[in-house]
Design an enzyme around this catalytic site. Structure first.
Site: not given
Ligand code: SAM
Ligand code: DTB
Ligand code: SF4
Length: 323
Positions: A55, A59, A62, A99, A190
């Site tokens: 990614c 973050c 992460c 999810c 959410c």
């Protein structure tokens, strides 16, 4: 009066909830929980990482960011059939929501084509669908909704002030824009955050203030305890005091009385007793299945055992239990 649905919380009011004696806070949270929810039921969602690692975002918590050496094997977008098989298995094990998570800054056009097919097919199983794919434009949100997506997960992660110390590749305001697009498309939201990144109590209160003062409370509020992954900048973050974690759940319950508060990442490291305290404080949803996205989660046998010992029924079995 505590227990009303409000959108005008001040940070001081929320901080004063955190300052209550533990017993008073839990009592109030449990009272409000019972006004709005069935007390002995838990909603269970199963996660699957449909696109893992590499990614571009930074973050700090992460393991999937391309910037950190976490030893994670990256995987390209999974085939629809593989995801549908995983959803079937989750449904058979008792999950009501599936999810799908992808390590993207935002989905590309060709990703959207696959995701919309995936969502349609998972929904056709009779499960609720949820996805967390990064930032969305209004059009992308509409497209996902049209494919049958019930929930979109996009966390604010922390307070607006602390956020900048955790993520530099996008802004807090970008998160709010995505949440607005999701709402506008008519999906359930959410949205929650993480405890244990070095934030202060004031930051925790601010995070809950932002969530509670959204025009509509998120239907689902995941409260994650940081899973400190070696290789990430937060690998050595100090553990959270378990009672402070329970306080976070209790205050979330009080300021968003009708929302599902999800005891999220970090459960594998929690004792059964601590998890039971979070249920007492108003948590009524969990991630179910042995993996979160890339890190571990308690296996189904341990969770089933814990829920049975507490007399808590999964939502999927509630009809049967009440029949
Ligand atoms: N890439 C998408 C995004 O960031 O919106 C979706 C996936 S992302 C992994 C979903 C959420 O998982 C993050 O916003 C964060 O709150 C949570 N999360 C990620 N890594 C975590 C960790 N190590 N411990 C606790 N929560 C974590
Ligand atoms: C959320 O708030 N927590 C979940 C879900 N939404 C997508 C993800 C937790 C991820 C924990 C780290 C990992 O397994 O990679
Ligand atoms: Fe990427 Fe999401 Fe991880 Fe941030 S939290 S690095 S956006 S996968």
């Amino acid at each position: 009066m505590l227990g009303e649905i409000r959108h005008d919380w001040t940070c001081e009011q929320i901080e004063s909830l955190f300052a209550l004696p533990f017993q008073d806070l839990i009592f109030e949270a449990q009272r409000i929980h019972r006004e709005h929810h069935s007390p002995n039921t838990v909603q269970m969602s199963t996660l699957l990482s449909v696109k893992t690692g590499a990614c571009p975002e930074d973050c700090a918590y992460c393991p999937q960011s391309v910037r950190y050496e976490t030893g994670l094997d990256r995987e390209s977008l999974l085939a629809v059939g593989e995801v549908v098989r995983a959803a079937q298995a989750a449904q058979a094990a008792g999950a009501t929501r599936f999810c799908m998570g992808a390590a993207w800054r935002t989905p590309k056009k060709k990703d959207m084509e696959v995701m919309t097919t995936m969502i349609r097919e998972v929904r056709a199983l009779g499960m609720e669908t949820c996805a967390t794919l990064g930032m969305l434009t209004r059009e992308q949100a509409q497209e996902l909704r049209a494919a049958g997506l019930d929930y979109y997960n996009h966390n604010i992660d922390s307070s607006p002030e602390f956020y900048e110390q955790i993520i530099t590749t996008r802004e807090f305001a970008d998160r709010l824009d995505t949440l607005e697009a999701v709402r506008e498309a008519g999906m359930n939201v959410c949205c929650g955050g993480i405890v244990g990144m070095g934030e202060t109590l004031h930051d925790r209160a601010r995070m809950l203030q932002v969530l509670a003062n959204l025009p509509q409370h998120p239907e689902s509020v995941p409260i994650n305890q940081l899973v400190a992954v070696p290789g990430t900048p937060l690998a050595d973050a100090a553990p959270v005091d378990p009672f402070d974690f329970v306080r976070m759940i209790a205050v979330a319950r009080i300021v968003m009385p009708a929302s599902y508060v999800r005891l999220s990442a970090g459960r594998e490291a929690m004792s059964d007793e601590l998890q039971a305290l979070t249920f007492l404080a108003g948590a009524n949803s969990i991630f179910y299945g042995e993996k979160l996205l890339t890190t571990g989660n308690p296996d189904a046998t341990r969770d089933r055992g814990l829920l049975a010992r507490l007399g808590i029924a999964p939502e999927s079995e509630r009809g049967a239990a009440h029949a």
